[in-house]
Design a protein around this motif. Sequence first.
Motif, PDB file in Angstrom:
ATOM      1  N   GLN A   3     -15.132 -20.558  -1.821  1.00 27.33           N
ATOM      2  CA  GLN A   3     -14.954 -19.192  -2.326  1.00 27.33           C
ATOM      3  C   GLN A   3     -14.084 -18.382  -1.365  1.00 27.33           C
ATOM      4  OE1 GLN A   3     -15.981 -18.133  -5.233  1.00 27.33           O
ATOM      5  NE2 GLN A   3     -15.415 -16.007  -5.001  1.00 27.33           N
ATOM      6  N   GLN A   4     -14.266 -18.593  -0.067  1.00 30.46           N
ATOM      7  CA  GLN A   4     -13.508 -17.838   0.926  1.00 30.46           C
ATOM      8  C   GLN A   4     -12.020 -18.186   0.853  1.00 30.46           C
ATOM      9  OE1 GLN A   4     -14.744 -18.501   4.951  1.00 30.46           O
ATOM     10  NE2 GLN A   4     -13.801 -16.625   5.693  1.00 30.46           N
ATOM     11  N   GLN A   5     -11.689 -19.445   0.644  1.00 25.94           N
ATOM     12  CA  GLN A   5     -10.294 -19.849   0.521  1.00 25.94           C
ATOM     13  C   GLN A   5      -9.658 -19.270  -0.740  1.00 25.94           C
ATOM     14  OE1 GLN A   5     -10.646 -24.090   0.754  1.00 25.94           O
ATOM     15  NE2 GLN A   5     -10.138 -24.141   2.933  1.00 25.94           N
ATOM     16  N   GLU A   6     -10.428 -19.223  -1.837  1.00 25.11           N
ATOM     17  CA  GLU A   6      -9.914 -18.634  -3.073  1.00 25.11           C
ATOM     18  C   GLU A   6      -9.628 -17.151  -2.880  1.00 25.11           C
ATOM     19  OE1 GLU A   6     -12.536 -19.424  -6.296  1.00 25.11           O
ATOM     20  OE2 GLU A   6     -12.315 -21.589  -6.139  1.00 25.11           O
ATOM     21  N   GLU A   7     -10.516 -16.468  -2.164  1.00 21.84           N
ATOM     22  CA  GLU A   7     -10.311 -15.045  -1.917  1.00 21.84           C
ATOM     23  C   GLU A   7      -9.084 -14.820  -1.049  1.00 21.84           C
ATOM     24  OE1 GLU A   7     -13.920 -13.485  -0.310  1.00 21.84           O
ATOM     25  OE2 GLU A   7     -15.025 -13.784  -2.172  1.00 21.84           O
ATOM     26  N   ARG A   8      -8.858 -15.698  -0.072  1.00 22.32           N
ATOM     27  CA  ARG A   8      -7.676 -15.571   0.780  1.00 22.32           C
ATOM     28  C   ARG A   8      -6.401 -15.743  -0.027  1.00 22.32           C
ATOM     29  NH1 ARG A   8      -9.345 -19.096   6.093  1.00 22.32           N
ATOM     30  NH2 ARG A   8     -10.969 -17.700   6.825  1.00 22.32           N
ATOM     31  N   MET A   9      -6.398 -16.675  -0.960  1.00 23.78           N
ATOM     32  CA  MET A   9      -5.222 -16.892  -1.796  1.00 23.78           C
ATOM     33  C   MET A   9      -4.936 -15.659  -2.654  1.00 23.78           C
ATOM     34  SD  MET A   9      -3.876 -20.085  -1.571  1.00 23.78           S
ATOM     35  CE  MET A   9      -3.478 -20.879  -3.102  1.00 23.78           C
ATOM     36  N   LEU A  10      -5.994 -15.080  -3.213  1.00 18.07           N
ATOM     37  CA  LEU A  10      -5.800 -13.900  -4.052  1.00 18.07           C
ATOM     38  C   LEU A  10      -5.345 -12.697  -3.230  1.00 18.07           C
ATOM     39  CD1 LEU A  10      -8.818 -14.251  -6.493  1.00 18.07           C
ATOM     40  CD2 LEU A  10      -6.401 -14.676  -6.947  1.00 18.07           C
ATOM     41  N   VAL A  11      -5.886 -12.543  -2.024  1.00 17.48           N
ATOM     42  CA  VAL A  11      -5.460 -11.442  -1.148  1.00 17.48           C
ATOM     43  C   VAL A  11      -4.002 -11.643  -0.736  1.00 17.48           C
ATOM     44  CG1 VAL A  11      -5.814 -10.412   1.125  1.00 17.48           C
ATOM     45  CG2 VAL A  11      -7.763 -10.854  -0.354  1.00 17.48           C
ATOM     46  N   ALA A  12      -3.613 -12.884  -0.451  1.00 11.50           N
ATOM     47  CA  ALA A  12      -2.220 -13.172  -0.105  1.00 11.50           C
ATOM     48  C   ALA A  12      -1.297 -12.857  -1.280  1.00 11.50           C
ATOM     49  CB  ALA A  12      -2.067 -14.624   0.320  1.00 11.50           C
ATOM     50  N   ALA A  13      -1.709 -13.224  -2.482  1.00 17.43           N
ATOM     51  CA  ALA A  13      -0.899 -12.926  -3.669  1.00 17.43           C
ATOM     52  C   ALA A  13      -0.791 -11.422  -3.890  1.00 17.43           C
ATOM     53  CB  ALA A  13      -1.493 -13.604  -4.896  1.00 17.43           C
ATOM     54  N   LEU A  14      -1.881 -10.702  -3.660  1.00 16.09           N
ATOM     55  CA  LEU A  14      -1.845  -9.244  -3.787  1.00 16.09           C
ATOM     56  C   LEU A  14      -0.924  -8.628  -2.742  1.00 16.09           C
ATOM     57  CD1 LEU A  14      -2.902  -6.653  -5.101  1.00 16.09           C
ATOM     58  CD2 LEU A  14      -4.793  -6.709  -3.483  1.00 16.09           C
ATOM     59  N   GLY A  15      -0.987  -9.133  -1.522  1.00 16.25           N
ATOM     60  CA  GLY A  15      -0.096  -8.649  -0.469  1.00 16.25           C
ATOM     61  C   GLY A  15       1.363  -8.899  -0.804  1.00 16.25           C
ATOM     62  N   LEU A  16       1.664 -10.070  -1.359  1.00 13.51           N
ATOM     63  CA  LEU A  16       3.034 -10.368  -1.764  1.00 13.51           C
ATOM     64  C   LEU A  16       3.482  -9.467  -2.916  1.00 13.51           C
ATOM     65  CD1 LEU A  16       3.060 -14.258  -1.490  1.00 13.51           C
ATOM     66  CD2 LEU A  16       4.319 -12.643  -0.079  1.00 13.51           C
ATOM     67  N   THR A  17       2.556  -9.119  -3.786  1.00 13.69           N
ATOM     68  CA  THR A  17       2.889  -8.211  -4.882  1.00 13.69           C
ATOM     69  C   THR A  17       3.279  -6.838  -4.346  1.00 13.69           C
ATOM     70  OG1 THR A  17       1.373  -9.369  -6.350  1.00 13.69           O
ATOM     71  CG2 THR A  17       2.006  -7.139  -6.985  1.00 13.69           C
ATOM     72  N   ILE A  18       2.515  -6.339  -3.384  1.00  9.54           N
ATOM     73  CA  ILE A  18       2.817  -5.034  -2.777  1.00  9.54           C
ATOM     74  C   ILE A  18       4.143  -5.093  -2.033  1.00  9.54           C
ATOM     75  CG2 ILE A  18       2.038  -3.384  -1.036  1.00  9.54           C
ATOM     76  CD1 ILE A  18      -0.852  -4.150  -1.902  1.00  9.54           C
ATOM     77  N   LEU A  19       4.380  -6.187  -1.304  1.00  4.16           N
ATOM     78  CA  LEU A  19       5.647  -6.351  -0.592  1.00  4.16           C
ATOM     79  C   LEU A  19       6.821  -6.427  -1.573  1.00  4.16           C
ATOM     80  CD1 LEU A  19       7.008  -6.777   2.168  1.00  4.16           C
ATOM     81  CD2 LEU A  19       6.638  -9.224   1.841  1.00  4.16           C
ATOM     82  N   GLY A  20       6.631  -7.149  -2.674  1.00  2.00           N
ATOM     83  CA  GLY A  20       7.674  -7.235  -3.685  1.00  2.00           C
ATOM     84  C   GLY A  20       7.993  -5.889  -4.307  1.00  2.00           C
TER      85      GLY A  20
END
Length: 81
Positions: A3-20
């Motif tokens: 679950q922790q790895q899945e949350e990290r992936m989603l947080v990374a994707a959200l961070g990339l969305t904000i950066l984009g």
Amino acid sequence: MSQQQEERMLVAALGLTILGFAFLVAAVATGQIAWAWACIGVGALGLLLLVIDLIRGHGSKGDQGGTPSGEPEEAGARADG
């Protein structure tokens, strides 16, 4: 995948969305095509992370069994009246 790895992936994707989005704003504000290409590249990387998360998450949830098969049938019977 845990679950922790899945949350990290989603947080990374959200961070990339904000950066984009920041790159998109910079591209519109400055009129430089390099910022627009950076926006596209970051968006594609975020989409790739989401697809990887979806594939890995789908495989692990399939092993758990999901919901019992009787539930959808009972819900349909109750809806019929």
